[in-house]
Design an enzyme around this catalytic site. Structure first.
Site, PDB file in Angstrom:
ATOM      1  N   PHE A 391       1.058  -1.167   0.095  1.00 36.72           N
ATOM      2  CA  PHE A 391       0.313  -0.218   0.369  1.00 36.72           C
ATOM      3  C   PHE A 391       0.965   1.284   0.135  1.00 36.72           C
ATOM      4  CE2 PHE A 391      -2.853   2.988   1.468  1.00 36.72           C
ATOM      5  CZ  PHE A 391      -4.725   2.892   1.331  1.00 36.72           C
ATOM      6  N   GLU A 392       1.628   1.618  -1.538  1.00 42.81           N
ATOM      7  CA  GLU A 392       1.794   2.784  -1.199  1.00 42.81           C
ATOM      8  C   GLU A 392       1.191   4.280  -1.568  1.00 42.81           C
ATOM      9  OE1 GLU A 392       5.434   2.956  -2.205  1.00 42.81           O
ATOM     10  OE2 GLU A 392       6.041   0.929  -3.202  1.00 42.81           O
ATOM     11  N   ILE A 393       2.207   5.065  -0.071  1.00 47.59           N
ATOM     12  CA  ILE A 393       1.179   6.746  -0.478  1.00 47.59           C
ATOM     13  C   ILE A 393       2.128   7.460  -0.991  1.00 47.59           C
ATOM     14  CG2 ILE A 393       0.435   8.619   1.247  1.00 47.59           C
ATOM     15  CD1 ILE A 393      -2.032   6.751   0.760  1.00 47.59           C
TER      16      ILE A 393
END
Ligand SMILES: [Zn+2]
Length: 422
Positions: A391-393
């Site tokens: 899960f990349e922000i």
């Protein structure tokens, strides 16, 4: 005149509907050695410029400032170097500065060779509350042409800082060191259904902390990790809200905790974070390449914990998530034709998240190359059958949206998992 207005109007429309350039994601991950390598320790102390009464300092946890020279009465050039090379372009910096009298200084941030400036400066007066540097006080030099990645970055930047007798903190992202994380963990673990424990030690002997949310004998489990890469603070912020939502007092969360226990390692790389590293642990290694060989204590501790839990409970991990930050929000998922313990969960989840967040179009990059299991996602999926993703922000994703997305994501995930469990 009218024609011109119409033309401008149409031009505006075209701009609105034009396909925005999108982050295409990382190329496939190459295997790299994860045997311990030397890192360069940072000299720590105060850099005093007595003639102007100005002091710069890297004498605190999480700092990075590797050298500084004075160019003239009001300009200082800072050098930022990595812990070792080769390394990704994620040059962390954090320092304090103060002066005997109120004054204005130019601080030029520079890097070596292929190093470039990435993180927009954040300022703080207390090391807790942060704001962005006013953009009129920020200048980039030799900026790359590309929309994303190292090719988009400037070679150096100039910051105009107002300083005085009060300490000004300057940092690439908000500071969240092992101290901040411990405080958060302490706070959460006052809830009766949460326990904190240590599952190992880092290379420099810092504790690897874990939170257990729910019954520790439960057979249905989730694994949450974050901060393998020190500067990836936005991913860490998303993880916090995600976990707080699972630990909240809503009916949904209560029901979820009756069926599932969530295990969280919020700070996978405490040595890297506290030493102000760009990416690696104190063994000089990218931890997220070590999930096949487990040469490093941080990855090994999580592996031992998860495998121990499966043995102890005779249960399984249904879901595994690893929070990171990159150029833009993106999900690295497992191709949906590969089935784990809850087939279709991640696909359904992300499409419901999209429906719930108006105007949000998630960038999803599935992969079917799960072996070798160098990265955590592959390990979670291959060795445990956990439906898994990264899960990349984005580095610059507005922090309010980070929270909102993480909260909605946790809520929908809980609903979907509850529907699927007997
Ligand atoms: Zn990362």
């Amino acid at each position: 005149m009218k024609k011109k207005v119409l033309f401008l109007y149409l031009l505006g429309l075209a701009a609105t509907y034009a396909q925005e350039q999108r982050f295409q994601g990382q190329p496939p991950i190459a295997a790299v050695p994860t045997k311990t390598r030397a890192v360069q320790k940072q000299w720590k102390g105060n850099f005093k410029f007595a003639r102007n009464g100005i002091t710069f300092s890297n004498d605190f946890v999480g700092s990075r400032l590797n050298g500084i020279v004075q160019n003239n009465d009001s300009t200082y050039t800072v050098l930022i170097t990595p812990e070792n090379t080769p390394i990704n372009t994620s040059p962390w910096y954090a320092f304090k500065v103060w002066a005997n009298n109120r004054t204005q200084v130019n601080v030029v941030l520079t890097y070596q060779e292929s190093g470039k400036h990435r993180y927009f400066p954040k300022l703080s007066k207390d090391g807790v509350n942060w704001s962005l540097l006013d953009s009129t006080r920020y200048k980039e030099y030799d900026k790359g042409e590309r929309a994303f990645g190292p090719g988009s970055l400037p070679v150096k930047v100039n910051m105009k800082l107002e300083i005085g007798t009060d300490t000004l903190w300057v940092s690439g992202q908000e500071l969240h060191t092992s101290h901040h994380v411990s405080r958060w963990v302490e706070d959460l673990s006052t809830k009766p259904f949460i326990t904190k424990k240590k599952i190992g030690k880092s290379r420099e002997n810092r504790d690897l902390g874990l939170l257990a949310i729910g019954d520790e004998n439960a057979r249905n489990m989730l694994m949450v990790i974050s901060r393998q890469h020190p500067p990836e603070v936005t991913g860490y912020l998303a993880m916090k809200t995600f976990v707080e939502t699972i630990a909240s007092d809503t009916k949904l969360a209560k029901n979820f905790r009756k069926k599932f226990t969530t295990y969280v390692v919020p700070l996978m790389n405490p040595d890297g974070v506290d030493n102000g590293h760009w990416r690696h642990n104190a063994g000089g290694v990218d931890l997220n390449r070590d999930w096949a060989n487990f040469n490093q204590p941080e990855t090994r501790s999580v592996k031992n914990f998860m495998e121990g839990k499966v043995k102890q409970t005779k249960g399984k991990f249904y879901f595994g998530i690893d929070f990171h930050s990159t150029w833009d929000d993106i999900y690295y998922t497992v191709d949906s034709k590969l089935e784990g313990n809850m087939p279709g969960l991640v696909t359904d989840w992300l499409s419901e998240v999209k429906a719930e967040l108006e105007g949000y179009d998630p960038n999803i990059r599935p992969s079917d190359k799960m072996r070798p299991t160098n990265v955590s996602r592959n390990y979670f999926f291959v060795e445990h059958g956990a439906e898994a993703l990264v899960f990349e922000i984005g580095d610059n994703t507005p922090r309010d949206f980070v929270k909102k997305k993480a909260r909605v994501s946790a809520q929908i995930l809980m609903q979907l998992m509850l529907k699927r469990i007997k």
